[in-house]
Design an enzyme around this catalytic site. Sequence first.
Site, PDB file in Angstrom:
ATOM      1  N   CYS A   1       0.836  -1.208   0.000  1.00 52.21           N
ATOM      2  CA  CYS A   1       0.000   0.000   0.000  1.00 52.21           C
ATOM      3  C   CYS A   1       0.875   1.264   0.000  1.00 52.21           C
ATOM      4  O   CYS A   1       1.659   1.472   0.931  1.00 52.21           O
ATOM      5  CB  CYS A   1      -0.909  -0.006   1.229  1.00 52.21           C
ATOM      6  SG  CYS A   1      -1.811   1.537   1.418  1.00 52.21           S
TER       7      CYS A   1
ATOM      8  N   GLU B  61      -5.234   7.594   8.706  1.00 50.63           N
ATOM      9  CA  GLU B  61      -5.075   8.476   7.537  1.00 50.63           C
ATOM     10  C   GLU B  61      -3.587   8.841   7.421  1.00 50.63           C
ATOM     11  O   GLU B  61      -3.006   9.389   8.360  1.00 50.63           O
ATOM     12  CB  GLU B  61      -5.927   9.749   7.611  1.00 50.63           C
ATOM     13  CG  GLU B  61      -7.415   9.505   7.431  1.00 50.63           C
ATOM     14  CD  GLU B  61      -7.775   8.910   6.068  1.00 50.63           C
ATOM     15  OE1 GLU B  61      -7.353   9.447   5.035  1.00 50.63           O
ATOM     16  OE2 GLU B  61      -8.483   7.882   6.051  1.00 50.63           O
TER      17      GLU B  61
END
Length: 240
Positions: A31, A84
């Site tokens: 990711c 986040e």
Amino acid sequence: MASSEKCLGKGSSPPGPVPKGMIRLYSMRFCPFAQRTRLVLHAKGIKHDTINIDLKDKPDWFLMKNPLGLVPVLETPGGQVIYESPITCDYLEDVYPEKKLLPADPFEKAQQKMLLEHFSKATPYFYKIPMMSRKGEDTSTLEEELKEKLIKLNENLASKKTKYFGGDSITMIDYMMWPWFERMDTSGLKHCMDGAPELKNWTERMLEDPSIKAIMFDSETYKGFYKSYQEGKPDYDYGL
């Protein structure tokens, strides 16, 4: 640094408490958003352990930590949870001030955040173009749009006359943008930098950074993972 390399999915047991004096990162090996946090952890020399998550079949205990179901997520020994990617990186900057990655000057700091906003408009192209290309769809318009965005980035860097986006050493903004450039070869998008010579030089310099070298994958590993991802069966443990 303890790590569960293999990803944990639905039905897996939750990991034990975060060890004292450490921080935990919930991640996924491929990711790019989680890679931002991994780069900052490494660059700042922060003791941490890593738990990789199966993003296709997420454990219930993970969704209790982040209802959005996304990585990266940080967890402290006291059970505080932060998620986040820009927020996790800012948190690490505040809590571990030993090696600063953000400038002290408020305006320079704001400039980095504004540049990140601009860059965030470019990241969808890194997914859309390869996906459409694989289906045999015409991507020429999207590629032109991405080229324009990269030329704007190039102009930003050229106007500074520095090696990196925040000066002559790597700062937060460089790490925040890097993961997508690392994957350009795999995505077949390297030609989109043809009109951006300073940006090309920046990528060469970034490849020399010890933190980037320490956690990057070779293009064959990326290709293997992205092939499985595009086929709709992502192999998060690819290469292990």
